[in-house]
Enzyme design. Structure first.
Site, short mmCIF file in Angstrom:
data_model
loop_
_atom_site.label_atom_id
_atom_site.label_comp_id
_atom_site.label_asym_id
_atom_site.label_seq_id
_atom_site.Cartn_x
_atom_site.Cartn_y
_atom_site.Cartn_z
N LYS A 1 34.51 -27.39 8.03
CA LYS A 1 33.31 -28.23 8.10
C LYS A 1 33.56 -29.49 8.91
CE LYS A 1 32.15 -31.23 4.62
NZ LYS A 1 31.79 -32.58 5.06
N ASN A 2 34.64 -30.19 8.58
CA ASN A 2 34.82 -31.51 9.19
C ASN A 2 35.25 -31.43 10.66
OD1 ASN A 2 33.85 -32.75 6.94
ND2 ASN A 2 35.86 -33.18 6.05
N ARG B 1 26.25 -37.33 6.86
CA ARG B 1 27.17 -38.43 7.11
C ARG B 1 27.74 -38.37 8.55
NH1 ARG B 1 28.82 -43.28 5.71
NH2 ARG B 1 30.74 -43.66 6.79
N CYS C 1 27.49 -38.12 1.40
CA CYS C 1 27.96 -38.27 0.02
C CYS C 1 28.12 -39.73 -0.36
CB CYS C 1 29.33 -37.61 -0.12
SG CYS C 1 29.27 -35.82 -0.14
N ARG D 1 32.03 -46.88 2.63
CA ARG D 1 32.14 -46.14 3.89
C ARG D 1 31.62 -46.93 5.10
NH1 ARG D 1 31.08 -39.89 2.93
NH2 ARG D 1 32.66 -39.79 4.55
N PRO D 2 32.26 -48.05 5.41
CA PRO D 2 31.85 -48.81 6.59
C PRO D 2 32.21 -48.07 7.88
CG PRO D 2 33.87 -49.71 5.64
CD PRO D 2 33.40 -48.62 4.71
N ILE D 3 31.61 -48.47 8.99
CA ILE D 3 31.98 -47.86 10.29
C ILE D 3 32.45 -48.94 11.27
CG2 ILE D 3 30.56 -45.76 10.07
CD1 ILE D 3 28.54 -47.15 12.02
N ASP E 1 39.68 -35.22 -0.49
CA ASP E 1 38.61 -34.22 -0.71
C ASP E 1 38.98 -33.20 -1.80
OD1 ASP E 1 37.27 -35.52 1.25
OD2 ASP E 1 37.57 -34.00 2.79
N ARG F 1 26.06 -28.13 1.27
CA ARG F 1 26.40 -28.85 2.51
C ARG F 1 27.75 -28.43 3.05
NH1 ARG F 1 27.10 -34.71 1.85
NH2 ARG F 1 28.15 -34.18 3.78
C1 EPZ Z 1 36.11 -37.96 6.71
O1 EPZ Z 1 35.22 -39.01 6.36
C2 EPZ Z 1 35.57 -36.72 6.08
N1 EPZ Z 1 34.23 -36.47 6.60
C3 EPZ Z 1 35.55 -36.86 4.57
O2 EPZ Z 1 35.14 -35.63 4.03
C4 EPZ Z 1 36.96 -37.18 4.08
O3 EPZ Z 1 36.90 -37.45 2.70
C5 EPZ Z 1 37.51 -38.40 4.81
O4 EPZ Z 1 37.43 -38.20 6.25
C6 EPZ Z 1 38.96 -38.70 4.49
O5 EPZ Z 1 39.77 -37.60 4.80
C7 EPZ Z 1 34.10 -35.91 7.79
O6 EPZ Z 1 35.05 -35.56 8.47
C8 EPZ Z 1 32.71 -35.68 8.24
P1 EPZ Z 1 37.51 -42.09 7.03
P2 EPZ Z 1 35.27 -40.38 7.13
O7 EPZ Z 1 36.88 -42.81 8.13
O8 EPZ Z 1 35.65 -40.11 8.55
C9 EPZ Z 1 37.64 -46.65 5.56
C10 EPZ Z 1 34.07 -34.25 2.48
O9 EPZ Z 1 33.97 -34.18 1.23
N2 EPZ Z 1 36.94 -46.95 6.81
O10 EPZ Z 1 38.81 -41.36 7.28
O11 EPZ Z 1 34.01 -41.09 6.87
C11 EPZ Z 1 36.78 -45.83 4.60
O12 EPZ Z 1 35.92 -46.65 3.85
C12 EPZ Z 1 34.00 -35.57 3.17
O13 EPZ Z 1 34.19 -33.26 3.21
C13 EPZ Z 1 36.74 -48.26 7.16
O14 EPZ Z 1 37.11 -49.20 6.44
O15 EPZ Z 1 36.47 -41.09 6.39
C14 EPZ Z 1 37.82 -45.13 3.79
O16 EPZ Z 1 38.29 -46.00 2.79
C15 EPZ Z 1 33.61 -36.70 2.34
N3 EPZ Z 1 36.11 -48.54 8.34
C16 EPZ Z 1 38.97 -44.88 4.78
O17 EPZ Z 1 38.72 -45.79 5.85
C17 EPZ Z 1 35.72 -47.54 9.19
O18 EPZ Z 1 35.15 -47.86 10.26
C18 EPZ Z 1 39.03 -43.47 5.37
O19 EPZ Z 1 37.73 -43.09 5.82
C19 EPZ Z 1 35.93 -46.22 8.83
C20 EPZ Z 1 36.56 -45.95 7.63
#
Ligand code: EPZ
Length: 421
Positions: free
Chosen positions: A22-23, A93, A117, A122-124, A309, A401
């Site tokens: 998926k991801n 998402r 979810c 989840r900031p960007i 996950d 999803r």
């Molecule tokens: C991806 O989410 C996955 N989603 C998530 O899968 C997965 O849980 C996650 O990576 C961690 O492995 C997709 O690939 C679509 P991150 P993502 O950016 O990219 C912080 C599932 O169940 N952060 O690696 O959104 C954030 O808050 C889903 O399949 C910032 O602070 O996760 C978190 O604490 C849910 N600023 C950490 O980093 C940012 O700009 C990791 O998040 C981005 C993230």
């Protein structure tokens, strides 16, 4: 609303085949925009997130159809908008990958902030930091991220947190930037590598994916390609945990065992048997268990650590382990919504900030249950399969999803699960 009715207590036995990741899929489909030509994406999971992306691309003017063997062909030439509205992305998402892909291709994108979810803030900010470093003006106005660049230029970007989404999104935009981009402290997840391989197949130059430094030489002319997505690490891990939780014996086909090492290690530590093999066509993993699990401690970490996950399904499994397990969630601050549901099944779990202490009970009992996010849903299904008696799992839209044919695959393994519309 549809829900699952599960009569627990049946061992899972037999074999199951894992679908595409998926991801990886949710990043590779938008990445086709960068090619500017038709691409064929094979081994796509048949899940709601993919169907939503298909609709978004069609709405934007892309031509999307399917080959007779189920691969998705996307021709992005007809795309006639830089804007993706909230109605289109509210359930997805990963819509943020449209930002990187469109910025890289057209130098302009306006994408409503994503839904998905609810597992924490989840900031960007790291995505935005990366795009600004490449020369884009990025603002957020009324819930829409607007990115605009006259010219993108390669840059050195250090990520303050290891983020899968930011790593991939910056890679996508950097492919369209002139010169070299270096992403340091990059995420190393298998789907990051898969997206890099796809970009390279389109003619991009992305090196180092799978390590924490990724180098992208942008500005190359890209072309269409055919690409097969890797198997889903998390779907495979979910079946591994479900096999152990039901004291079953399941062969999980179409997996990449190295992606599953953290899960295999923890299942073995808990007393389950895990065997890796190669049947000449595919790699497989066989998981079996014939005794009560032993308690183990888990700390979620970026890859190759234990994946966040699978933290929730693992907690369902550990709820009936012998002894006390400690689970520390290091990635998302609020990924414990499944705990209240497990408690209603009789689990003995105490939460303290990011740590859960699970005092294993002999048996869970079936109950009406509510999924609050995708993997919470998977955890409740694992718990219900192992529990005594009947459970109803509600809010299964979350589960649809991310898991293809979940109930059919479980039924083929002997589970008593049915979808009630
Ligand atoms: C991806 O989410 C996955 N989603 C998530 O899968 C997965 O849980 C996650 O990576 C961690 O492995 C997709 O690939 C679509 P991150 P993502 O950016 O990219 C912080 C599932 O169940 N952060 O690696 O959104 C954030 O808050 C889903 O399949 C910032 O602070 O996760 C978190 O604490 C849910 N600023 C950490 O980093 C940012 O700009 C990791 O998040 C981005 C993230």
């Amino acid at each position: 609303m549809a829900h699952f009715v599960i009569n627990g207590g049946h061992r899972l036995e037999g074999s199951v085949t894992i679908g595409g990741a998926k991801n990886a899929a949710v990043a590779i489909i938008p990445a086709v925009i960068l090619a500017g030509e038709s691409c064929v994406v094979e081994n796509l999971p048949q899940i709601e997130d993919v169907r939503i992306l298909e609709q978004i691309l069609r709405h934007m003017g892309a031509d999307v159809d399917f080959t007779p063997d189920g691969a998705m062909r996307v021709d992005p030439k007809g795309i006639n908008t830089n804007t993706v509205t909230f109605d289109m992305v509210s359930r997805l998402r990963a819509s943020y990958y449209l930002l990187g892909a469109m910025l890289g291709r057209y130098g302009h994108a306006e994408i409503a902030l994503p839904g998905g979810c609810s597992i924490g803030q989840r900031p960007i900010d790291q995505h935005i930091k990366g795009m600004r470093a490449l020369g884009a003006d990025v603002v957020i106005e009324r819930g829409v991220v607007k990115a605009h660049a006259k010219k993108l230029v390669g840059a050195e970007i250090y990520l303050d947190v290891v983020s899968v989404g930011a790593t991939i999104n910056i890679m996508l935009a950097a492919v369209g930037a002139q010169g070299q981009t270096i992403i340091s402290n990059a995420a190393k997840e298998p789907h990051v590598v898969d997206v890099a391989n796809f970009l390279n197949m389109m003619g991009a130059s992305v090196k180092g994916a799978g390590t924490d430094v990724i180098r992208i030489l942008g500005g190359r002319k890209l072309h269409g390609c055919t690409y097969a997505i890797i198997p889903d690490q998390i779907e495979a891990g979910t079946f591994m945990i479900a096999a152990a939780a039901t004291h079953g014996d399941v062969v999980i086909n179409n997996v990449i065992p190295t992606h599953l090492e953290a899960i295999s290690a923890k299942l073995m530590e808990s007393g389950a048997q895990v065997i890796e093999g190669d049947d000449g066509r595919d790699f497989f993993i066989r998981v079996s268990s014939n005794s009560r699990a032993r308690a183990v401690n888990i700390k979620t970490l970026p890859y190759p650590g234990f994946p966040t996950d699978l933290q929730q399904p693992m907690m369902a499994y550990l709820s009936t382990a012998q002894g006390n397990s400690f689970v520390v969630e290091n990635i998302f601050e609020d990924r414990f919504n499944h705990v209240a549901e497990l408690q209603r099944m009789g689990a003995n779990i105490t939460l303290n900030a990011r740590t859960a202490m699970i005092e294993g009970v002999a048996q869970l009992s079936g109950a009406p249950l509510f999924a609050t996010d995708l993997r919470a849903g998977a955890a409740l299904i694992v718990a219900a399969l192992a529990a005594e008696g009947q459970s109803q799992v509600h809010n299964i839209g979350y589960i649809d999803r991310g898991y293809e044919f979940f109930e059919q695959k479980l039924r083929a393994l002997g589970a008593d699960i049915k979808r009630v519309e």
